[in-house]
Design a protein around this motif. Structure first.
Motif, PDB file in Angstrom:
ATOM      1  N   GLY A  26       9.832  10.928  29.744  1.00 43.32           N
ATOM      2  CA  GLY A  26       9.458  12.167  29.086  1.00 43.32           C
ATOM      3  C   GLY A  26       8.609  11.970  27.846  1.00 43.32           C
ATOM      4  N   PHE A  27       8.351  10.720  27.462  1.00 45.39           N
ATOM      5  CA  PHE A  27       7.554  10.432  26.275  1.00 45.39           C
ATOM      6  C   PHE A  27       6.225   9.788  26.663  1.00 45.39           C
ATOM      7  N   LYS A  28       5.249   9.894  25.793  1.00 39.75           N
ATOM      8  CA  LYS A  28       3.983   9.165  25.927  1.00 39.75           C
ATOM      9  C   LYS A  28       3.647   8.549  24.579  1.00 39.75           C
ATOM     10  N   ARG A  29       3.055   7.375  24.634  1.00 32.17           N
ATOM     11  CA  ARG A  29       2.700   6.645  23.417  1.00 32.17           C
ATOM     12  C   ARG A  29       1.258   6.971  23.031  1.00 32.17           C
ATOM     13  N   PHE A  30       1.007   7.208  21.738  1.00 32.80           N
ATOM     14  CA  PHE A  30      -0.355   7.499  21.287  1.00 32.80           C
ATOM     15  C   PHE A  30      -0.757   6.576  20.148  1.00 32.80           C
ATOM     16  N   ILE A  31      -2.056   6.526  19.911  1.00 34.69           N
ATOM     17  CA  ILE A  31      -2.640   5.802  18.785  1.00 34.69           C
ATOM     18  C   ILE A  31      -3.309   6.822  17.881  1.00 34.69           C
ATOM     19  N   LEU A  32      -3.043   6.715  16.601  1.00 32.00           N
ATOM     20  CA  LEU A  32      -3.687   7.563  15.604  1.00 32.00           C
ATOM     21  C   LEU A  32      -4.535   6.650  14.707  1.00 32.00           C
ATOM     22  N   SER A  33      -5.836   6.867  14.716  1.00 35.85           N
ATOM     23  CA  SER A  33      -6.707   6.146  13.784  1.00 35.85           C
ATOM     24  C   SER A  33      -6.982   7.066  12.599  1.00 35.85           C
ATOM     25  N   MET A  34      -7.108   6.473  11.426  1.00 34.12           N
ATOM     26  CA  MET A  34      -7.374   7.268  10.229  1.00 34.12           C
ATOM     27  C   MET A  34      -8.350   6.542   9.309  1.00 34.12           C
ATOM     28  N   ARG A  35      -9.019   7.322   8.501  1.00 28.24           N
ATOM     29  CA  ARG A  35      -9.892   6.770   7.473  1.00 28.24           C
ATOM     30  C   ARG A  35      -9.051   6.493   6.238  1.00 28.24           C
ATOM     31  N   ALA A  36      -8.955   5.230   5.873  1.00 25.56           N
ATOM     32  CA  ALA A  36      -8.217   4.826   4.681  1.00 25.56           C
ATOM     33  C   ALA A  36      -9.218   4.532   3.573  1.00 25.56           C
ATOM     34  N   THR A  37      -8.961   5.048   2.384  1.00 28.11           N
ATOM     35  CA  THR A  37      -9.870   4.843   1.257  1.00 28.11           C
ATOM     36  C   THR A  37      -9.113   4.252   0.083  1.00 28.11           C
ATOM     37  N   GLY A  38      -9.677   3.180  -0.472  1.00 27.42           N
ATOM     38  CA  GLY A  38      -9.025   2.492  -1.574  1.00 27.42           C
ATOM     39  C   GLY A  38      -9.946   2.317  -2.762  1.00 27.42           C
ATOM     40  N   GLU A  39      -9.707   1.243  -3.509  1.00 30.89           N
ATOM     41  CA  GLU A  39     -10.467   0.945  -4.725  1.00 30.89           C
ATOM     42  C   GLU A  39     -11.972   0.961  -4.443  1.00 30.89           C
ATOM     43  N   GLY A  40     -12.725   1.581  -5.353  1.00 32.44           N
ATOM     44  CA  GLY A  40     -14.171   1.657  -5.181  1.00 32.44           C
ATOM     45  C   GLY A  40     -14.611   2.693  -4.169  1.00 32.44           C
ATOM     46  N   HIS A  41     -13.650   3.507  -3.697  1.00 27.40           N
ATOM     47  CA  HIS A  41     -13.902   4.527  -2.673  1.00 27.40           C
ATOM     48  C   HIS A  41     -14.527   3.901  -1.424  1.00 27.40           C
ATOM     49  N   ILE A  42     -14.056   2.730  -1.048  1.00 26.25           N
ATOM     50  CA  ILE A  42     -14.505   2.073   0.181  1.00 26.25           C
ATOM     51  C   ILE A  42     -13.551   2.461   1.302  1.00 26.25           C
ATOM     52  N   SER A  43     -14.120   2.936   2.408  1.00 28.69           N
ATOM     53  CA  SER A  43     -13.315   3.415   3.534  1.00 28.69           C
ATOM     54  C   SER A  43     -13.268   2.387   4.652  1.00 28.69           C
ATOM     55  N   SER A  44     -12.133   2.336   5.332  1.00 30.81           N
ATOM     56  CA  SER A  44     -11.945   1.472   6.495  1.00 30.81           C
ATOM     57  C   SER A  44     -11.153   2.242   7.541  1.00 30.81           C
ATOM     58  N   ILE A  45     -10.954   1.622   8.705  1.00 29.36           N
ATOM     59  CA  ILE A  45     -10.188   2.252   9.781  1.00 29.36           C
ATOM     60  C   ILE A  45      -8.817   1.598   9.845  1.00 29.36           C
ATOM     61  N   THR A  46      -7.773   2.418   9.790  1.00 29.27           N
ATOM     62  CA  THR A  46      -6.414   1.926   9.947  1.00 29.27           C
ATOM     63  C   THR A  46      -5.740   2.684  11.085  1.00 29.27           C
ATOM     64  N   PHE A  47      -4.639   2.146  11.583  1.00 33.71           N
ATOM     65  CA  PHE A  47      -3.998   2.707  12.776  1.00 33.71           C
ATOM     66  C   PHE A  47      -2.510   2.973  12.541  1.00 33.71           C
ATOM     67  N   ARG A  48      -2.017   3.978  13.256  1.00 28.18           N
ATOM     68  CA  ARG A  48      -0.591   4.248  13.362  1.00 28.18           C
ATOM     69  C   ARG A  48      -0.265   4.441  14.845  1.00 28.18           C
ATOM     70  N   MET A  49       0.993   4.256  15.202  1.00 26.07           N
ATOM     71  CA  MET A  49       1.449   4.497  16.565  1.00 26.07           C
ATOM     72  C   MET A  49       2.603   5.487  16.558  1.00 26.07           C
ATOM     73  N   GLY A  50       2.756   6.171  17.688  1.00 30.01           N
ATOM     74  CA  GLY A  50       3.853   7.119  17.794  1.00 30.01           C
ATOM     75  C   GLY A  50       4.065   7.564  19.218  1.00 30.01           C
ATOM     76  N   TYR A  51       4.986   8.508  19.377  1.00 29.41           N
ATOM     77  CA  TYR A  51       5.336   9.047  20.689  1.00 29.41           C
ATOM     78  C   TYR A  51       5.338  10.570  20.632  1.00 29.41           C
ATOM     79  N   ILE A  52       5.078  11.180  21.785  1.00 26.65           N
ATOM     80  CA  ILE A  52       5.210  12.627  21.942  1.00 26.65           C
ATOM     81  C   ILE A  52       6.081  12.877  23.157  1.00 26.65           C
ATOM     82  N   ASP A  53       7.074  13.756  23.004  1.00 26.35           N
ATOM     83  CA  ASP A  53       7.924  14.054  24.162  1.00 26.35           C
ATOM     84  C   ASP A  53       7.389  15.258  24.926  1.00 26.35           C
ATOM     85  N   GLN A  54       8.113  15.658  25.961  1.00 27.82           N
ATOM     86  CA  GLN A  54       7.640  16.730  26.834  1.00 27.82           C
ATOM     87  C   GLN A  54       7.555  18.078  26.117  1.00 27.82           C
TER      88      GLN A  54
END
Length: 495
Positions: free
Chosen positions: A124-152
């Motif tokens: 009843g669950f599916k696994r997903f990937i969430l990519s996000m724009r992460a911004t740190g010192e100097g306002h430099i952006s990179s790509i970071t990831f999170r994982m999770g699940y969604i149920d029915q």
């Protein structure tokens, strides 16, 4: 109709740090630091290294390996060939390493796709990937990831990320196709007798080292010719802007960070729009169009992967590769690649191409029409295929530069035909979302459909991120003007 907020909030976490090269302002300063470290006794060096490892070792993944790598970067500046102990090499590397808090300022503009690996997922669950724009010192952006699940029932469960964050290794022998490389030169108006001579000694495929050897031979022959030096510099920049990245297989996805690497990206990698692309032969590739920024100019570029472990980065070329916000359709239409774009910063355009990396033409698709989008209109990620048509999330900018998220529907076989369009936004910033680095903004880089729900990950005022949901059947009925439930061709059925 309005989207329903989930109440989930992902805020920037300053404790998620990665190690980066600590570059100093001059070669003289580098030499002074090396001299000071080498003046330490062996006992002092070992003691200091022990302190560093105790303080920072638990905060990073394979830190000593990076220290040794940094030592190898600066060892050419050692004044003698006297052998050094491993401990002193590691200590020297530590003096040329720094921590960087990649999301200390913001964690925003999320994009969501189904994970390529759905094994061992609870029923009843599916696994997903969430990519996000992460911004740190100097306002430099990179790509970071999170994982999770969604149920029915479309309940979202996010996995707590690891505290470790590591950037990938750049593949040293990235192989180029000469014909494609020369076409990129032509599109960049760098094709001329000098560049042709510099490329003439290379095979149909070549690696960076082979091109560098060829450039050195030509420049030796034509030394002190500024034009030759300029062309060689342009060839090197193009080669460095098309590269490959490898993460360790044993790293969790949320430990992986794609940090700016090429000359085009020195000030950041922005707003990656990931899409699960299925080719005509059924082969699946995950692409992400993103904006590379060098501090002055933005460059649309393309990221691709099959497993989120090995990535290829490519420049996009052609007369219509301009501005921000390009979004690739998840499959070819009538044998051609299709892309949404916004070259003029105001209207949404549609682009077709026979070659994924070259885009020459565009046609107008939508103009700002409603009060909440009078300033500009753009997409919020790649189109989603349904039986009713291509569902596209949009963003509009209205008075006081307020951003809101809307939607429109395109014909499946002729995406230049607009079937329906919301006259009011699905989501606008509420009182809890309007404060941030850029106030009064909600923005997404791509959602997905789960059962009866459209899941919209979205950023709140360029600071944090959340999720909202919309009943997909009600949304499609609104867009088609139909009271009949429209079936959804959900992309996860093919997973």
């Amino acid at each position: 109709m309005k989207a329903t907020r989930t109440g989930i909030v992902l805020r920037p976490d300053p404790t998620r740090v990665l190690f980066r090269p600590f570059e100093h302002s001059s070669a003289t300063r580098t030499l002074k630091i090396i001299a000071r470290v080498n003046a330490m006794t062996e006992e002092e060096a070992e003691q200091k290294l022990g302190e560093v490892i105790r303080e920072f070792g638990s905060r990073h993944y394979k830190l000593e390996r990076f220290f040794l790598k940094r030592f190898n970067h600066i060892k050419s500046q050692l004044l003698t060939d006297e052998p050094l102990t491993l401990e002193r090499k590691l200590l020297l590397g530590a003096y040329f390493t720094m921590e960087y808090s990649l999301e200390s300022a913001a964690l925003f503009n999320p994009s969501m796709v189904w994970h390529p690996d759905q094994t061992n997922v609870p029923p009843g669950f599916k696994r997903f990937i969430l990519s996000m724009r992460a911004t740190g010192e100097g306002h430099i952006s990179s790509i970071t990831f999170r994982m999770g699940y969604i149920d029915q029932d479309s309940k979202i469960i996010l996995r707590k990320p690891s505290r470790y964050v590591t950037s990938p290794e750049i593949v040293p022998n990235h192989r180029f196709n000469r014909a494609q490389f020369e076409r990129k030169l032509y599109e960049l108006r760098l094709s001329n007798p000098i560049s042709e001579m510099m490329m003439s000694g290379l095979g149909e495929e070549f690696v960076v080292e082979e091109m560098e050897d060829r450039l050195k031979r030509v420049l030796t022959q034509y030394r002190h010719h500024a034009e030759y030096e300029a062309i060689a510099s342009s060839l090197r920049t193009l080669s460095r802007s098309n590269y490959e990245l490898d993460f360790d297989d044993d790293q969790s996805l949320d430990e992986r960070c794609i940090f700016p690497t090429s000359p085009n990206e020195t000030n950041g990698i922005e707003d990656a729009r990931f899409v699960r692309f299925v080719d005509d032969d059924g082969e699946v590739t995950y692409y992400a169009t993103y904006t590379a920024y060098n501090g002055q100019v933005t460059f649309p570029q393309l990221l691709q992967t099959k497993d989120f472990t090995h990535f290829s980065v490519s420049t996009l070329n052609g007369a219509e590769v301009q501005n921000k916000g390009m979004a690739l359709f998840p499959r070819k239409i009538n044998g051609r690649y299709v892309m949404l774009s916004r070259q003029d910063g105001e209207n949404i355009y549609l682009m077709y191409s026979d070659d994924l990396y070259f885009w020459q033409t565009k046609e107008i698709l939508l103009k700002p029409t409603y009060h909440w989008e009078f300033v500009q209109l753009g997409n919020c990620g790649s189109p989603i295929e349904t039986e009713a048509g291509w569902l596209v999330l949009s963003h509009g900018v209205g008075p006081m530069r307020k951003y809101a998220i809307g939607a429109f529907l395109l014909d499946l076989n002729d995406p230049g035909k607009v079937i329906g369009r919301l006259t009011e936004p699905l989501l606008s910033p509420d009182e809890n979302e309007r404060e941030g680095y850029v106030p009064n903004v909600v923005y997404s880089c791509g959602g997905l459909i789960n059962g009866n729900e459209l899941i919209i990950p979205y950023a709140m005022s360029d600071y944090a991120s959340s999720f909202a949901t919309v009943n997909i059947h009600e949304l499609l009925n609104e867009l088609t003007g139909s009271q009949k439930q429209v079936e959804v061709n959900v992309e996860e059925q093919s997973l």
